[in-house]
Design a protein around this motif. Structure first.
Motif, PDB file in Angstrom:
ATOM      1  N   SER A 186      10.759   4.443   0.611  1.00  0.00           N
ATOM      2  CA  SER A 186      10.090   4.146  -0.656  1.00  0.00           C
ATOM      3  C   SER A 186      10.951   4.651  -1.801  1.00  0.00           C
ATOM      4  CB  SER A 186       8.701   4.794  -0.707  1.00  0.00           C
ATOM      5  OG  SER A 186       7.891   4.335   0.362  1.00  0.00           O
ATOM      6  N   ILE A 187      10.923   3.897  -2.887  1.00  0.00           N
ATOM      7  CA  ILE A 187      11.767   4.178  -4.041  1.00  0.00           C
ATOM      8  C   ILE A 187      10.898   4.289  -5.293  1.00  0.00           C
ATOM      9  CG2 ILE A 187      13.540   3.224  -5.587  1.00  0.00           C
ATOM     10  CD1 ILE A 187      14.708   4.159  -3.012  1.00  0.00           C
ATOM     11  N   LEU A 188      11.180   5.273  -6.126  1.00  0.00           N
ATOM     12  CA  LEU A 188      10.619   5.328  -7.467  1.00  0.00           C
ATOM     13  C   LEU A 188      11.782   5.134  -8.429  1.00  0.00           C
ATOM     14  CD1 LEU A 188       7.925   7.768  -8.798  1.00  0.00           C
ATOM     15  CD2 LEU A 188       9.849   7.114 -10.224  1.00  0.00           C
ATOM     16  N   ALA A 189      11.637   4.198  -9.338  1.00  0.00           N
ATOM     17  CA  ALA A 189      12.725   3.853 -10.257  1.00  0.00           C
ATOM     18  C   ALA A 189      12.268   4.034 -11.700  1.00  0.00           C
ATOM     19  CB  ALA A 189      13.173   2.415 -10.031  1.00  0.00           C
ATOM     20  N   ILE A 190      13.180   4.553 -12.522  1.00  0.00           N
ATOM     21  CA  ILE A 190      12.920   4.704 -13.956  1.00  0.00           C
ATOM     22  C   ILE A 190      14.081   4.087 -14.716  1.00  0.00           C
ATOM     23  CG2 ILE A 190      12.571   6.315 -15.865  1.00  0.00           C
ATOM     24  CD1 ILE A 190      11.445   8.318 -13.885  1.00  0.00           C
ATOM     25  N   ALA A 191      13.751   3.231 -15.659  1.00  0.00           N
ATOM     26  CA  ALA A 191      14.760   2.685 -16.565  1.00  0.00           C
ATOM     27  C   ALA A 191      14.690   3.466 -17.867  1.00  0.00           C
ATOM     28  CB  ALA A 191      14.510   1.206 -16.814  1.00  0.00           C
ATOM     29  N   LYS A 192      15.840   4.017 -18.302  1.00  0.00           N
ATOM     30  CA  LYS A 192      15.910   4.835 -19.524  1.00  0.00           C
ATOM     31  C   LYS A 192      16.684   4.079 -20.593  1.00  0.00           C
ATOM     32  CE  LYS A 192      15.639   8.871 -21.780  1.00  0.00           C
ATOM     33  NZ  LYS A 192      16.113   8.436 -23.117  1.00  0.00           N
ATOM     34  N   ASN A 193      16.021   3.845 -21.713  1.00  0.00           N
ATOM     35  CA  ASN A 193      16.611   3.079 -22.801  1.00  0.00           C
ATOM     36  C   ASN A 193      17.727   3.883 -23.472  1.00  0.00           C
ATOM     37  OD1 ASN A 193      17.094   1.222 -24.806  1.00  0.00           O
ATOM     38  ND2 ASN A 193      14.979   1.121 -25.530  1.00  0.00           N
ATOM     39  N   TYR A 221      14.892   7.465  -7.243  1.00  0.00           N
ATOM     40  CA  TYR A 221      14.406   8.636  -6.522  1.00  0.00           C
ATOM     41  C   TYR A 221      13.851   8.215  -5.161  1.00  0.00           C
ATOM     42  CZ  TYR A 221      14.613  10.471 -11.265  1.00  0.00           C
ATOM     43  OH  TYR A 221      15.042  10.819 -12.520  1.00  0.00           O
ATOM     44  N   ASN A 222      14.042   9.087  -4.205  1.00  0.00           N
ATOM     45  CA  ASN A 222      13.510   8.854  -2.854  1.00  0.00           C
ATOM     46  C   ASN A 222      12.070   9.353  -2.801  1.00  0.00           C
ATOM     47  OD1 ASN A 222      12.930   8.602  -0.165  1.00  0.00           O
ATOM     48  ND2 ASN A 222      14.428  10.104   0.541  1.00  0.00           N
ATOM     49  N   SER A 223      11.128   8.421  -2.839  1.00  0.00           N
ATOM     50  CA  SER A 223       9.705   8.797  -2.835  1.00  0.00           C
ATOM     51  C   SER A 223       9.074   8.604  -1.457  1.00  0.00           C
ATOM     52  CB  SER A 223       8.936   7.971  -3.876  1.00  0.00           C
ATOM     53  OG  SER A 223       9.021   6.586  -3.590  1.00  0.00           O
ATOM     54  N   THR A 224       9.879   8.591  -0.397  1.00  0.00           N
ATOM     55  CA  THR A 224       9.360   8.402   0.959  1.00  0.00           C
ATOM     56  C   THR A 224       8.408   9.545   1.325  1.00  0.00           C
ATOM     57  OG1 THR A 224      11.413   7.300   1.578  1.00  0.00           O
ATOM     58  CG2 THR A 224      10.003   8.079   3.369  1.00  0.00           C
ATOM     59  N   MET A 225       7.257   9.177   1.830  1.00  0.00           N
ATOM     60  CA  MET A 225       6.247  10.179   2.190  1.00  0.00           C
ATOM     61  C   MET A 225       6.360  10.559   3.672  1.00  0.00           C
ATOM     62  SD  MET A 225       4.609  11.049  -0.567  1.00  0.00           S
ATOM     63  CE  MET A 225       6.028  10.833  -1.645  1.00  0.00           C
ATOM     64  N   VAL A 261       0.840  -1.202   0.000  1.00  0.00           N
ATOM     65  CA  VAL A 261       0.000   0.000   0.000  1.00  0.00           C
ATOM     66  C   VAL A 261       0.874   1.250   0.000  1.00  0.00           C
ATOM     67  CG1 VAL A 261      -1.726   1.321   1.282  1.00  0.00           C
ATOM     68  CG2 VAL A 261      -1.919  -1.164   1.149  1.00  0.00           C
ATOM     69  N   VAL A 262       1.924   1.242   0.828  1.00  0.00           N
ATOM     70  CA  VAL A 262       2.832   2.389   0.924  1.00  0.00           C
ATOM     71  C   VAL A 262       3.541   2.620  -0.409  1.00  0.00           C
ATOM     72  CG1 VAL A 262       4.987   3.165   1.985  1.00  0.00           C
ATOM     73  CG2 VAL A 262       3.162   2.225   3.409  1.00  0.00           C
ATOM     74  N   GLU A 263       3.989   1.541  -1.051  1.00  0.00           N
ATOM     75  CA  GLU A 263       4.697   1.647  -2.334  1.00  0.00           C
ATOM     76  C   GLU A 263       3.832   2.306  -3.395  1.00  0.00           C
ATOM     77  OE1 GLU A 263       4.926  -1.520  -5.759  1.00  0.00           O
ATOM     78  OE2 GLU A 263       6.308  -2.102  -4.149  1.00  0.00           O
ATOM     79  N   ARG A 264       2.591   1.815  -3.543  1.00  0.00           N
ATOM     80  CA  ARG A 264       1.697   2.353  -4.566  1.00  0.00           C
ATOM     81  C   ARG A 264       1.293   3.792  -4.235  1.00  0.00           C
ATOM     82  NH1 ARG A 264      -0.334  -2.301  -7.097  1.00  0.00           N
ATOM     83  NH2 ARG A 264       1.331  -3.848  -7.045  1.00  0.00           N
ATOM     84  N   ASP A 265       1.054   4.061  -2.963  1.00  0.00           N
ATOM     85  CA  ASP A 265       0.674   5.409  -2.549  1.00  0.00           C
ATOM     86  C   ASP A 265       1.793   6.405  -2.844  1.00  0.00           C
ATOM     87  OD1 ASP A 265      -0.966   7.373  -0.715  1.00  0.00           O
ATOM     88  OD2 ASP A 265       1.067   7.364   0.111  1.00  0.00           O
ATOM     89  N   SER A 266       3.013   6.039  -2.533  1.00  0.00           N
ATOM     90  CA  SER A 266       4.130   6.966  -2.753  1.00  0.00           C
ATOM     91  C   SER A 266       4.305   7.267  -4.234  1.00  0.00           C
ATOM     92  CB  SER A 266       5.426   6.397  -2.161  1.00  0.00           C
ATOM     93  OG  SER A 266       5.887   5.278  -2.895  1.00  0.00           O
ATOM     94  N   PHE A 267       4.090   6.260  -5.085  1.00  0.00           N
ATOM     95  CA  PHE A 267       4.199   6.460  -6.529  1.00  0.00           C
ATOM     96  C   PHE A 267       3.122   7.423  -7.022  1.00  0.00           C
ATOM     97  CE2 PHE A 267       3.662   5.636 -10.985  1.00  0.00           C
ATOM     98  CZ  PHE A 267       4.921   5.298 -11.455  1.00  0.00           C
TER      99      PHE A 267
END
Length: 648
Positions: free
Chosen positions: A451-458, A441-445, A394-400
């Motif tokens: 909490s982590i937000l991650a992006i993979a860039k091609n 990215y630090n997406s901690t609320m 729940v925390v992961e999805r909420d932070s995103f």
């Protein structure tokens, strides 16, 4: 004194068995259930050269009344089928076996409809594959089963079905689990506040650096044996994907509505297989109540003193409900609905929760008032472990979603500063094999749970441009590893899909209402043209932050319940409740596996399909960005990101 065997049936198979057993047992023969069943029967055999579903249903009815154990044998679709051994007072009857064997078929719907027709018409009169040689082989195997049962070795026959290929005479035994909702043998209790009550117990970790109470090595012996079987399993297929960057294994959860794949992604194919099975079990438990019977059907206004107000977990906006063709209707506090009992860990009391919020409710349609997914569902080797991971999801999805809607310029983290060799090798493999760079990215609320937000860039010219993922864990490195595995599961494998449907995704870019399905969200941001929507994160001018300085949650507990209590204390401080609905089923509890649904009123629920966004009733999305310093004043609905989120 000779044991007494009753044979019910007509045809070659019944004839052979009567002849074979007459020298060992006292055998009675009846063609059907029209006559009175003799008393004192040690074992009954129901034998036919074809498939007559009605006969097996009648056998269940009669033998439960006479308290007689029985075994069936019949021919169906070119196969001989033996079993199961049915005990009248136990779960696991012939109808459970029928459901399990039908649902694993690709033509399950057609076969199920055929069974219903045969129940009315009296069954198939003659099976073309019921040859003399095949029937003799079946008789031989049934005779061996009868001898085993009479000698007291029932464990082999109970909960098992034998298939005999009547062309090759090859045979195989398959285990099946009782069906909790079986109309013949189900023994489920009624849902109640007493059963919902939770008292947290000790849950020692398997090791000092683990956050699990059961190891996969401990579960290895039961997961495949009890749950994965191509003919009768709760899960019926396995696929190893050799394209993905890491070890990727998926299993299939068959349902009448269609197949659903669940994946395990780790650095080991063996571990990924077990993880995929656990994911499949979690999804199965979350689909509908299978551990307790739902008994409360009433309106919120009649139950409000002991019920959760659905508005507190977020509903669709009024204008969404008013759109033509919108699949849900606005919540009506006077309308009776089904409720299940959950437990508030902060109020320490049972609480009623709408069933459609406690279980996967995409199919509720006009009967429901919101779109609800498996968000917050988790499986664990203890109840406490399941609650722990349900909260983290729940925390992961909420932070995103908080990050996306408020367009927060999160601190970018330096992956090279993470002191974990395995993770560094994972990042390097992702770059070398798939040719993607990793942005963290630090997406901690406001609660402080890492909490982590991650992006993979091609880095290539073709394929998915950007892929997003998230992770949350008390150990921030584990959160990153979770996100990296999720990202890697989509690299390379989605490139072809993007190229084949590029024009469709371009239309979605210009018309967000076309984003209707789960996959649409991630695929949309595979387009290079969509990258500008993530520029609030991708801004290269911001310096990267050292990982250990940004994420500093420390846990030195040896018991997972202590970690859970720390999390609950955080939620008490910020006045967020944690409600747990126990979704555990008889299939999972047999191996000490618990499943829960966690609801945290106030946190943003993940939804898929841009038209199904749920924000109404959730004021945190307006307040928290200012509290964290990402905005100078509270946000309004007009200031929220209007585009579909990129969570895949």
């Amino acid at each position: 004194m000779s044991a007494v065997v009753l044979v019910v049936g007509e045809g070659l198979l019944a004839d052979h068995m009567c002849e074979e057993m007459s020298s060992q047992y006292l055998v009675f023969r009846q063609s059907d259930f029209g006559a009175i069943i003799p008393v004192g029967i040690d074992l009954a055999l129901v034998l036919h050269d074809a498939w007559n579903p009605f006969i097996h249903q009648k056998a269940e009815e009669v033998f439960r009344q006479t308290n007689t154990r029985w075994l069936r044998g019949f021919v169906n679709f070119g196969e001989g089928i033996i079993g199961p051994l049915v005990h009248p007072n136990r779960s696991g009857c012939s109808q459970c076996a029928e459901l399990r064997r039908h649902i694993t078929r690709t033509d399950r719907t057609e076969v199920w409809e055929l069974q219903k027709r045969l129940e009315l018409s009296g069954g198939i009169k003659q099976e073309a594959w019921a040859t003399r040689s095949g029937i003799l082989q079946m008789a031989h195997l049934i005779g061996a089963e009868v001898q085993r049962i009479m000698q007291g070795d029932e464990a082999y026959s109970e909960g098992r079905v034998c298939y005999i290929n009547l062309k090759t005479l090859k045979s195989s035994w398959h285990r099946f689990l009782p069906v909790p909702l079986c109309q013949v043998c189900s023994q489920l209790p009624d849902d109640s506040p007493t059963l919902a009550r939770i008292t947290l117990q000790q849950s020692p970790k398997v090791s000092s650096d683990s956050y699990r109470s059961r190891s996969l090595d401990d579960l290895n012996n039961v997961l495949v044996k009890d749950y994965l079987d191509d003919r009768t399993g709760l899960l019926n297929d396995k696929m190893v994907n050799l394209v993905h960057t890491f070890a990727d294994v998926s299993v299939n959860l068959p349902m009448f509505e269609g197949d659903e794949g669940t994946a395990g992604r780790t650095n080991s194919f063996a571990v990924s297989e077990l993880t995929a099975i656990l994911e499949g079990l979690e999804r199965y438990c979350g689909l509908k109540p299978r551990g307790k019977k739902t008994v409360v059907h009433d309106s919120y206004n009649h139950l409000k003193n002991q019920a959760l107000n659905p508005i507190e977990v977020g509903v669709h906006a009024k204008e969404q409900y008013e759109r033509p063709g919108f699949p849900f209707t606005e919540f009506d506090p006077d309308r009776p609905i089904d409720w299940v009992w959950g437990y508030s860990l902060l109020q320490e009391r049972p609480i009623l929760v709408p069933e459609l919020l406690a279980y996967y409710s995409l199919g509720c349609g006009s009967r429901g008032f919101v779109y609800e997914t498996s968000n917050g569902c988790a499986l664990g080797g203890s109840l406490e472990e399941a609650i722990f991971y349900g909260i983290l999801e729940v925390v992961e999805r909420d932070s995103f979603l908080m990050t996306w809607y408020a367009q927060m310029s999160l601190p970018r983290l330096d992956p090279a500063s993470i002191e974990d060799e395995e993770l560094q090798l994972m990042i390097e493999r992702m770059r070398a094999v798939a040719d993607y760079d990793l942005y963290l990215y630090n997406s901690t609320m406001e609660h402080g749970i890492p909490s982590i937000l991650a992006i993979a860039k091609n880095r290539k010219d073709k394929g998915m441009n950007l892929i997003c993922a998230a992770g949350s864990h008390l150990d921030p490195v584990r959160a990153v590893k979770t996100a990296v595995h999720e990202l890697a599961g989509m690299m390379l494998s989605l490139d072809e899909k993007l190229e084949a449907n590029r024009e469709e995704y371009v239309r979605m870019l210009h018309d967000s209402t076309l984003v209707q399905q789960m996959d649409d969200h991630g695929m949309l941001y595979g387009l290079p043209q969509a990258e500008e929507r993530l520029q609030f994160l991708l801004d290269e001018n911001r310096p990267m932050r050292p990982f250990h300085e940004e994420l500093q949650w420390k846990s030195k507990h040896l018991d997972l319940t202590d970690d859970l209590q720390d999390i609950l204390q955080v939620f008490r401080r910020i006045n967020l409740d944690v409600i747990v609905v126990d979704q555990t089923t008889p299939e999972t509890i047999r191996n000490g596996l618990y499943c829960v649904k966690v609801l945290i009123p106030g946190m943003l629920p993940m939804t898929f399909g841009h038209h199904l966004t749920r924000i109404t009733g959730l004021e945190r999305v307006f307040r928290v960005p200012m509290e964290l310093g990402y905005s100078n004043e509270p946000l309004t609905a007009e200031l929220l990101n209007p585009h579909p989120h990129p969570f895949p």
